[in-house]
Design a protein around this motif. Structure first.
Motif, PDB file in Angstrom:
ATOM      1  N   ARG A  43       0.846  -1.205   0.000  1.00 46.71           N
ATOM      2  CA  ARG A  43       0.000   0.000   0.000  1.00 46.71           C
ATOM      3  C   ARG A  43       0.876   1.248   0.000  1.00 46.71           C
ATOM      4  NH1 ARG A  43      -5.364  -1.114   1.984  1.00 46.71           N
ATOM      5  NH2 ARG A  43      -5.465   1.098   2.539  1.00 46.71           N
ATOM      6  N   ASP A  44       0.476   2.221  -0.795  1.00 52.30           N
ATOM      7  CA  ASP A  44       1.251   3.444  -0.939  1.00 52.30           C
ATOM      8  C   ASP A  44       0.929   4.415   0.202  1.00 52.30           C
ATOM      9  OD1 ASP A  44       2.632   5.687  -1.775  1.00 52.30           O
ATOM     10  OD2 ASP A  44       1.946   5.528  -3.864  1.00 52.30           O
ATOM     11  N   ARG A  46       1.708   7.365   0.412  1.00 52.32           N
ATOM     12  CA  ARG A  46       1.338   8.677  -0.141  1.00 52.32           C
ATOM     13  C   ARG A  46      -0.170   8.812  -0.361  1.00 52.32           C
ATOM     14  NH1 ARG A  46       4.873  12.411  -1.712  1.00 52.32           N
ATOM     15  NH2 ARG A  46       6.597  10.955  -1.906  1.00 52.32           N
ATOM     16  N   ASP A  47      -0.883   7.706  -0.507  1.00 58.99           N
ATOM     17  CA  ASP A  47      -2.338   7.784  -0.666  1.00 58.99           C
ATOM     18  C   ASP A  47      -3.010   8.362   0.575  1.00 58.99           C
ATOM     19  OD1 ASP A  47      -2.104   6.698  -3.154  1.00 58.99           O
ATOM     20  OD2 ASP A  47      -2.675   4.660  -2.549  1.00 58.99           O
ATOM     21  N   SER A  48      -2.290   8.398   1.700  1.00 59.31           N
ATOM     22  CA  SER A  48      -2.877   8.939   2.920  1.00 59.31           C
ATOM     23  C   SER A  48      -2.456  10.386   3.178  1.00 59.31           C
ATOM     24  CB  SER A  48      -2.490   8.067   4.125  1.00 59.31           C
ATOM     25  OG  SER A  48      -3.049   6.780   3.962  1.00 59.31           O
ATOM     26  N   THR A  50      -2.683  14.364   2.860  1.00 58.55           N
ATOM     27  CA  THR A  50      -3.929  15.135   2.807  1.00 58.55           C
ATOM     28  C   THR A  50      -3.752  16.502   2.148  1.00 58.55           C
ATOM     29  OG1 THR A  50      -3.435  15.856   5.051  1.00 58.55           O
ATOM     30  CG2 THR A  50      -5.017  14.046   4.797  1.00 58.55           C
ATOM     31  N   ARG A  54       0.516  16.430  -1.654  1.00 63.01           N
ATOM     32  CA  ARG A  54       0.597  15.016  -1.242  1.00 63.01           C
ATOM     33  C   ARG A  54       1.896  14.760  -0.485  1.00 63.01           C
ATOM     34  NH1 ARG A  54      -0.177  10.596  -5.224  1.00 63.01           N
ATOM     35  NH2 ARG A  54      -1.418   9.570  -3.630  1.00 63.01           N
ATOM     36  N   VAL A  56       4.523  13.747   2.365  1.00 65.49           N
ATOM     37  CA  VAL A  56       4.558  12.676   3.361  1.00 65.49           C
ATOM     38  C   VAL A  56       5.649  12.922   4.406  1.00 65.49           C
ATOM     39  CG1 VAL A  56       3.690  10.892   1.805  1.00 65.49           C
ATOM     40  CG2 VAL A  56       6.147  11.346   1.902  1.00 65.49           C
ATOM     41  N   ALA A  77      -2.202   6.030   7.119  1.00 63.66           N
ATOM     42  CA  ALA A  77      -1.940   4.890   6.228  1.00 63.66           C
ATOM     43  C   ALA A  77      -2.120   3.568   6.978  1.00 63.66           C
ATOM     44  CB  ALA A  77      -0.529   4.988   5.653  1.00 63.66           C
ATOM     45  N   ALA A  80      -5.846   3.088   7.535  1.00 64.72           N
ATOM     46  CA  ALA A  80      -6.554   2.778   6.289  1.00 64.72           C
ATOM     47  C   ALA A  80      -6.359   1.312   5.887  1.00 64.72           C
ATOM     48  CB  ALA A  80      -6.073   3.702   5.167  1.00 64.72           C
TER      49      ALA A  80
END
Ligand code: SAH
Length: 242
Positions: A43-44, A46-48, A50, A54, A56, A77, A80
Motif C-alpha cells: 500500500r502506498d 502517499r495515498d494517505s 492530505t 501530497r 509525506v 496509512a 486505512a
C-alpha cells in the motif's frame, strides 16, 4: 472461515509499492504467491497524504539533515489498511531488535504482519508509540529504505509456510535452528578440481552421516559464531533439531 481469511498475509506500507513483490514473485515464493499459499498487499503511504502536494515528510524538529516521515500521514496509512488487531505491526528500523530465525518462525506461524517501511531519516517517534510498532532491524548497517529489509523478512517467513518448500523437513536442521550453523553441503561431481566429497557422505551409513554432520555443524558454530554457541549451551535442547 474462507481461505482468504486464514491465508498468511503480509501488508506492506511503503512509498514505493512498485518494489513489491519484486524477488518474492520468483522461484518458490513466487510460485506459492501465484497459487494462493500466501498473499501480499503493498500500500502506498502517499495515498494517505492530505495536502495539495501530497507531502509525506518534513524537516526534523530540532534541526539536522534530511526529512522525517510525518506521524499523521503514516498513522492514517496504518489505519486505512484496517488490519486485524491480532496481526503484528512492524517497523523496519536499524534501531530495532535484530531479526532472528526464532522471530521469523513466530511470524510465519501467525496470521502475517503489517510492515511499515521507513525512508529518509526515519519516521516521527509519535506514530511508533501511538500505533505500538515493533521495530525490527535486519543488521547493523543502514539501508536507504525499509523495503529491502521487508523483502528479506517476508522471504524468510514465506519459505517456512506449509507447502512452499519442496520438503517440509528442509527447515528443521537449517542454520540457526537450535543455535547451530548448518553443516557443509556437497553434490555431484564426486571429484571437483581434485577435491572429493567426504567419504562418509557417500558411505550410505545414515548414522555416521548424521554424526559427521552434527560434529561439522558444532565445529563451524564454535569457530564462527561464539555468540550462538554460548546461547546453545544455555538453551534447553530441542528434540527435533540436529
Ligand atoms: N537515520 C536513521 C536511518 C534511516 S534509514 C538512523 O540513523 O537510525 C531509512 C529507513 O531505512 C529506515 O527508516 C528503515 O525503515 C530502513 N532501514 C535502514 N536500515 C535498516 C536496517 N538495518 N534494518 C531495517 N530497516 C532499515
Amino acid at each position: 472461515m474462507t481461505a482468504k481469511a486464514t491465508i498468511w498475509h503480509a501488508t506492506v506500507l511503503t512509498l514505493f509499492p512498485e518494489i513489491f513483490p519484486g524477488p518474492l514473485g520468483l522461484s518458490l515464493a513466487g510460485r506459492a504467491l501465484a497459487s494462493g499459499l500466501w498473499a501480499l498487499e503493498a500500500r502506498d503511504i502517499r495515498d494517505s497524504a492530505t495536502d495539495r502536494h501530497r507531502s509525506v515528510d518534513d524537516t526534523p524538529a530540532g534541526g539536522g539533515p534530511g526529512m522525517v516521515l510525518r506521524a499523521d500521514v503514516l498513522a492514517a496509512a496504518i489505519d486505512a489498511a484496517e488490519i486485524d488487531p491480532s496481526r503484528p505491526r512492524l517497523l523496519m528500523s536499524p534501531r530495532g531488535r535484530p531479526l532472528t530465525q526464532a522471530r521469523i518462525v513466530e511470524l510465519a506461524e501467525g496470521p502475517g504482519p503489517l510492515i511499515v517501511c521507513g525512508r529518509f531519516e526515519g519516521v516521527d517517534q509519535r506514530v511508533i508509540d501511538a500505533r505500538t510498532l515493533e521495530e525490527i532491524s535486519i543488521g547493523d548497517y543502514v539501508l536507504s529504505g525499509g523495503e529491502i529489509a521487508a523483502l528479506a523478512l517476508i522471504d524468510a517467513c514465506v519459505r517456512l509456510l506449509p507447502g512452499v518448500m519442496g520438503k517440509q523437513e528442509s527447515g528443521a536442521d537449517e542454520s540457526f535452528s537450535d543455535n547451530l550453523l548448518e553443516y557443509p553441503q556437497y553434490t555431484r561431481p564426486q571429484l571437483f578440481e581434485g577435491r572429493p566429497i567426504p567419504d562418509i557422505l557417500t558411505s550410505g551409513d545414515h548414522a555416521r552421516v548424521a554424526a559427521w554432520r552434527r560434529a561439522e555443524a558444532e565445529a563451524l558454530t564454535k569457530a564462527r559464531r561464539p555468540d550462538l554457541w554460548q546461547a546453545r549451551q544455555k538453551a534447553p535442547k530441542s528434540t527435533t533439531g540436529p
